[in-house]
Design a protein around this motif. Sequence first.
Motif, short mmCIF file in Angstrom:
data_model
loop_
_atom_site.label_atom_id
_atom_site.label_comp_id
_atom_site.label_asym_id
_atom_site.label_seq_id
_atom_site.Cartn_x
_atom_site.Cartn_y
_atom_site.Cartn_z
N GLY A 135 -32.21 7.44 -4.95
CA GLY A 135 -33.50 6.78 -5.12
C GLY A 135 -33.43 5.28 -5.18
O GLY A 135 -34.45 4.61 -5.44
N TYR A 136 -32.24 4.68 -4.94
CA TYR A 136 -32.08 3.24 -5.06
C TYR A 136 -32.22 2.49 -3.73
O TYR A 136 -32.09 1.27 -3.69
CB TYR A 136 -30.73 2.90 -5.70
N GLY A 137 -32.46 3.22 -2.65
CA GLY A 137 -32.59 2.57 -1.35
C GLY A 137 -33.82 1.69 -1.28
O GLY A 137 -34.79 1.88 -2.01
N ILE A 160 -44.58 -10.79 -3.43
CA ILE A 160 -43.55 -11.83 -3.51
C ILE A 160 -42.25 -11.18 -3.96
O ILE A 160 -42.21 -10.51 -5.00
CB ILE A 160 -43.95 -12.93 -4.50
N GLY A 161 -41.19 -11.38 -3.20
CA GLY A 161 -39.89 -10.83 -3.56
C GLY A 161 -38.82 -11.89 -3.63
O GLY A 161 -38.75 -12.77 -2.76
N HIS A 162 -38.00 -11.82 -4.66
CA HIS A 162 -36.87 -12.74 -4.80
C HIS A 162 -35.58 -12.02 -4.44
O HIS A 162 -35.31 -10.93 -4.96
CB HIS A 162 -36.78 -13.28 -6.24
N SER A 163 -34.79 -12.59 -3.54
CA SER A 163 -33.49 -12.04 -3.17
C SER A 163 -33.63 -10.59 -2.68
O SER A 163 -34.38 -10.33 -1.74
CB SER A 163 -32.52 -12.17 -4.35
N THR A 164 -32.96 -9.64 -3.33
CA THR A 164 -33.09 -8.24 -2.93
C THR A 164 -34.53 -7.76 -3.02
O THR A 164 -34.95 -6.88 -2.25
CB THR A 164 -32.19 -7.35 -3.82
N GLY A 165 -35.31 -8.34 -3.92
CA GLY A 165 -36.72 -8.00 -4.01
C GLY A 165 -37.48 -8.28 -2.73
O GLY A 165 -38.49 -7.63 -2.42
N GLY A 166 -36.99 -9.25 -1.94
CA GLY A 166 -37.61 -9.53 -0.65
C GLY A 166 -37.40 -8.39 0.34
O GLY A 166 -38.28 -8.11 1.17
N ALA A 167 -36.25 -7.73 0.26
CA ALA A 167 -36.00 -6.56 1.11
C ALA A 167 -36.92 -5.41 0.70
O ALA A 167 -37.44 -4.68 1.55
CB ALA A 167 -34.54 -6.15 1.02
N VAL A 168 -37.13 -5.24 -0.61
CA VAL A 168 -38.04 -4.20 -1.09
C VAL A 168 -39.46 -4.50 -0.62
O VAL A 168 -40.19 -3.60 -0.17
CB VAL A 168 -37.99 -4.09 -2.62
N ALA A 169 -39.88 -5.76 -0.71
CA ALA A 169 -41.21 -6.15 -0.24
C ALA A 169 -41.38 -5.87 1.25
O ALA A 169 -42.44 -5.42 1.71
CB ALA A 169 -41.45 -7.62 -0.55
N ALA A 193 -24.77 -11.63 7.58
CA ALA A 193 -23.92 -12.71 8.09
C ALA A 193 -24.27 -14.06 7.48
O ALA A 193 -23.52 -15.02 7.61
CB ALA A 193 -24.04 -12.79 9.61
N ALA A 194 -25.41 -14.13 6.79
CA ALA A 194 -25.81 -15.37 6.14
C ALA A 194 -25.08 -15.61 4.82
O ALA A 194 -25.27 -16.66 4.19
CB ALA A 194 -27.31 -15.37 5.88
N ALA A 195 -24.24 -14.68 4.41
CA ALA A 195 -23.57 -14.80 3.12
C ALA A 195 -22.63 -15.98 3.07
O ALA A 195 -21.92 -16.28 4.05
CB ALA A 195 -22.80 -13.52 2.81
N VAL A 196 -22.62 -16.66 1.94
CA VAL A 196 -21.64 -17.71 1.68
C VAL A 196 -20.37 -17.02 1.21
O VAL A 196 -20.40 -16.16 0.35
CB VAL A 196 -22.14 -18.69 0.60
N SER A 197 -19.23 -17.38 1.79
CA SER A 197 -17.98 -16.75 1.41
C SER A 197 -17.70 -16.98 -0.07
O SER A 197 -17.76 -18.09 -0.57
CB SER A 197 -16.82 -17.31 2.24
N THR A 259 -26.81 -2.31 -4.53
CA THR A 259 -26.09 -3.23 -3.64
C THR A 259 -25.82 -2.59 -2.29
O THR A 259 -26.10 -3.19 -1.23
CB THR A 259 -24.77 -3.66 -4.29
N GLN A 260 -25.28 -1.40 -2.31
CA GLN A 260 -24.90 -0.73 -1.06
C GLN A 260 -26.12 -0.41 -0.19
O GLN A 260 -26.11 -0.63 1.02
CB GLN A 260 -24.10 0.54 -1.37
N THR A 261 -27.17 0.10 -0.82
CA THR A 261 -28.35 0.45 -0.03
C THR A 261 -29.08 -0.79 0.48
O THR A 261 -29.66 -0.77 1.57
CB THR A 261 -29.32 1.32 -0.85
N GLY A 262 -29.03 -1.88 -0.29
CA GLY A 262 -29.61 -3.13 0.18
C GLY A 262 -28.86 -3.65 1.40
O GLY A 262 -29.47 -4.10 2.38
N ASP A 263 -27.53 -3.61 1.34
CA ASP A 263 -26.73 -4.03 2.49
C ASP A 263 -27.02 -3.14 3.70
O ASP A 263 -27.13 -3.63 4.83
CB ASP A 263 -25.24 -3.97 2.14
N ASP A 264 -27.10 -1.84 3.47
CA ASP A 264 -27.37 -0.91 4.58
C ASP A 264 -28.70 -1.22 5.25
O ASP A 264 -28.82 -1.19 6.48
CB ASP A 264 -27.38 0.53 4.07
#
Length: 343
Positions: A135-137, A160-169, A193-197, A259-264
């Motif tokens: 249920g975390y997807g 309005i979504g912040h960070s992962t909240g933007g993916a949920v929105a 690919a936008a991630a900062v190392s 984390t995993q479902t957000g990345d997916d």
Amino acid sequence: MTLSPGPDGPVVSHDTDPRSPRRQAEVSGATRRRRRLLIASAALLLVAGLLVVNAQVVARQSAPAGASSTLPLAGGDIYVRQDGPAGAPPLVLIHGLASSSRAWDALVPLLTPSHRVIRIDLLGHGRSAKPAGDGYGMPEQGRRVGAVMDRLGIEHAAVIGHSTGGAVATALAEQRPELVTSLVLIDTAPRLAAAVSSGGGVGGLLYTPVVGQLLWRLRTDSLIRNAASSAFSRPGFAIPQTVVDDARGMTYHALVATTQTGDDYVNQRALPDRLAPLGKPLLVIFGQDDRRWRSSSAAEYRAVPGAKVEVLPGVGHSPIMEDPPRTAALVLAFTAGPTTTAH
């Protein structure tokens, strides 16, 4: 082994008499070495067993919703908070990973004079339930936000979504476009690919089986604060204790699953590609000094017709906390504009 006299000089002889003191000492020493080896092996097996048990316990932890202002939904109760005039235009705020509705505390008073503000703790976060199952997807979290809006009688709102909240929105807009009049994404990565190392470190080890669960069990406020520091870049900004408390309040399973479902979700299709066909007014806000996602990646959202992109100098991944006045001013100007009518 002993030396004895002979006609041609000393003769070496091996002492094989088990009753001799030397032989008994040798046997005793070997016995002690075997005992130490057995004890060490048993200790290693015990430690390994404890690590495996800890991993299973930590991974399966769950928790109920922790507040009375909750809505019972399939899969777990969801905490909801409302502020501002009941009849004002609604804004729905969705926090990011390992955060909660409290992340918006500094921003909300700037929005409520003109808006009804609805804040939601996502499943696994804040005061919402933290089940050990699925249920975390992002699609599931988006459906849950839509269900909350239905329960509250909200027919449409700016989301309005912040960070992962933007993916949920984004997931909500894909599923229930009639509910979403416009979208504001704040420091939400368009693609992974936008991630900062990060250069590795403890944060990366959190997702390593067994080791991650052990680190989670041993987490301290200091370690959490250190891990959270990359979410802030404004000079002199003090990380609120609520940030630490929200991260500590999560279960390991909720953290990893989200984390995993957000990345997916982002890997399957980049957010600008998801948003472009929806026809929703879009505002993207990024902190120029974001240390988690490259602020230059915000330009990718310009592929969405009519999207507005604002990059704020002097702040990082969390403008909602680092600079609430500038963030609120952008949100209010955008939601008041003629382009935010329902589609």
